[in-house]
Design an enzyme around this catalytic site. Structure first.
Site, PDB file in Angstrom:
ATOM      1  N   TYR A   1      14.010  31.380   3.591  1.00 50.08           N
ATOM      2  CA  TYR A   1      12.805  32.122   3.996  1.00 50.08           C
ATOM      3  C   TYR A   1      12.910  32.600   5.433  1.00 50.08           C
ATOM      4  CZ  TYR A   1      10.203  30.778  -0.185  1.00 50.08           C
ATOM      5  OH  TYR A   1       9.778  30.635  -1.477  1.00 50.08           O
TER       6      TYR A   1
ATOM      7  N   LYS B   1       0.848  -1.203   0.000  1.00 52.45           N
ATOM      8  CA  LYS B   1       0.000   0.000   0.000  1.00 52.45           C
ATOM      9  C   LYS B   1       0.884   1.254   0.000  1.00 52.45           C
ATOM     10  CE  LYS B   1      -0.381  -0.387   5.022  1.00 52.45           C
ATOM     11  NZ  LYS B   1      -1.192  -0.922   6.129  1.00 52.45           N
TER      12      LYS B   1
HETATM   13  C1  LIG Z   1      -0.414  -1.802   6.797  1.00 48.95           C
HETATM   14  C2  LIG Z   1      -0.996  -3.046   7.295  1.00 48.95           C
HETATM   15  C3  LIG Z   1      -0.191  -4.176   7.495  1.00 48.95           C
HETATM   16  C4  LIG Z   1       1.308  -4.158   7.354  1.00 48.95           C
HETATM   17  O1  LIG Z   1       1.863  -3.611   8.523  1.00 48.95           O
HETATM   18  P1  LIG Z   1       3.454  -3.570   8.748  1.00 48.95           P
HETATM   19  O2  LIG Z   1       3.567  -3.077  10.132  1.00 48.95           O
HETATM   20  O3  LIG Z   1       3.986  -2.606   7.773  1.00 48.95           O
HETATM   21  O4  LIG Z   1       3.938  -4.938   8.533  1.00 48.95           O
HETATM   22  C5  LIG Z   1      -0.810  -5.359   7.859  1.00 48.95           C
HETATM   23  N1  LIG Z   1      -2.140  -5.407   8.043  1.00 48.95           N
HETATM   24  C6  LIG Z   1      -2.940  -4.333   7.893  1.00 48.95           C
HETATM   25  C7  LIG Z   1      -4.406  -4.461   8.121  1.00 48.95           C
HETATM   26  C8  LIG Z   1      -2.395  -3.118   7.525  1.00 48.95           C
HETATM   27  O5  LIG Z   1      -3.184  -2.052   7.386  1.00 48.95           O
END
Ligand SMILES: *Cc1c(COP(=O)(O)O)cnc(C)c1O
EC number: 5.1.1.1
Length: 371
Positions: free
Chosen positions: A265, A40
């Protein structure tokens, strides 16, 4: 936005390191759990498509946060299962069906809305995973009753009950109470289901690393796959990981300013002596946020402080000597004996390594090595 390819600022992604991180995790857990790579948010800033294609042979599936991310993977040739970890917009259900994307059912109400959008949609191959809220408090069902109502309703439409999962709030912490409460709540709900699906899963990276006895049918591997410790510096890793990302740029401008001159800035940096100032083409629009002032970068293996405010597209550093345009600047990574890690940056900002890499914007060109 297209990446800026005519600019020396680049994120260099070592795909071999990422693959080794997956292999080392498999060796560590030493069982037949399927690994689903979490890609993601553009693969935590590493580039979802390239990461997914490179991980493809080592994993059984992928997890993304929304439907667009799933569409992108499918359009880049990913054919393995993809689970969207949150409820999609109900009217988009036909897209999930057409692309054979596995959806998350976060509530009975959500499923009822989906069913209002099923005209001409063939749901008999639609796979779904029920999300259980065992204590995270975000999305998911909180009772076995609601889960069983979902299963019964979905059965009427020949949907495939493929999985049930939960997500831990504190798997990256030393304290165990919350984790154990969630673990037993999840198991209580799963054991009260009218039937067991193919996949029961709960582990993110942290749970896989520090609670490996609880790993079930799928490990949802995110942060650790990218070579980052999900606890930051709180807990030690239990196997070898290597960070996959480096962030590099070059000096585009070098000058000497006199005592009393200001930089950036607000005139916020005032030289208290003659100072050699280098300009680096990265700024907050790249995800190199304004609070990076006061931190440092590496030039020729030496730490150089970031001075003045971070602009949208540029920042300024103090140099020990006059250097040529094009001199390499390391923002994250190794240079000589010095190294800056994502956790160093996160600690300076008072945040977590996840946020540092996810914020790296599309403007930064990604270069892939050892694919
Ligand atoms: C993002 C996510 C993961 C992965 O988590 P990590 O800590 O990066 O391994 C697993 N399960 C869900 C539901 C998530 O949203």
């Amino acid at each position: 936005m297209k990446p800026s390819t005519h600019r020396p600022t680049q994120a260099i992604i070592n795909l071999a390191a990422m693959q080794a991180n997956i292999k080392n995790f498999k060796t560590y857990i030493n069982n037949s759990t399927e690994i689903w790579a979490v890609v993601k948010a553009n693969g935590y800033g590493h580039g979802a498509n390239d990461v997914a294609l490179s991980a493809n042979d080592l994993v059984s599936g992928f997890c993304v946060s929304n439907l667009d991310e799933a569409i992108e993977l499918r359009s880049h040739g990913i054919v393995k299962p993809i689970l969207v970890l949150s409820g999609i917009v109900p009217a988009d259900i036909h897209i999930a069906v057409n692309l054979r994307v596995t959806v998350t059912v976060p509530s009975l109400d959500w499923l009822k809305l989906v069913i209002e959008h099923l005209e001409d949609v063939e749901t008999e191959h639609l796979k779904y995973h029920i999300k259980v809220d065992s204590g995270m408090g975000r999305i998911g069902v909180t009772t076995a009753q609601e889960a069983n109502d979902i299963i019964a309703l979905a059965d009427n439409y020949d949907m495939v009950f493929d999985g049930v999962f939960t997500h831990f709030a504190t798997a990256d912490e030393a304290a165990q109470e919350k984790f154990e409460a969630q673990w037993s709540q999840f198991n209580a709900i799963v054991s009260a289901l009218s039937r067991r699906p193919k996949y029961v899963h709960s582990s993110n990276s942290a749970a896989g690393i520090w609670h490996k006895d609880t790993i079930q049918d799928i490990e949802r591997l995110g942060d650790a796959m990218y070579g980052l410790n999900p606890s930051g510096r709180t807990l030690d890793m239990t196997y070898q990981i290597t960070p996959a990302l480096e962030l590099k740029s070059e000096l585009t401008h070098i000058k000497t300013i006199e005592k009393g001159a200001t930089v950036g800035y607000g005139g916020a940096f005032v030289a208290d002596q003659s100072t050699i100032v280098g300009t680096v083409p990265i700024g907050y629009a790249d995800g190199w946020t304004r609070d990076m002032t006061g931190f440092y970068v590496l030039v020729n293996g030496q730490r150089c402080p970031i001075i003045g405010r971070i602009s949208m597209d540029q920042m300024t550093i103090a140099l020990p000597e006059i250097l040529p345009i094009g001199t390499k600047v390391t923002l994250i990574g190794q240079d000589g004996d010095e190294k800056i890690t994502v956790d160093d940056v996160a600690a300076h900002r008072g945040t977590i390594n996840y946020e540092v890499v996810c914020l790296l914007s599309d403007r930064i060109k990604r270069i892939y090595q050892n694919g």
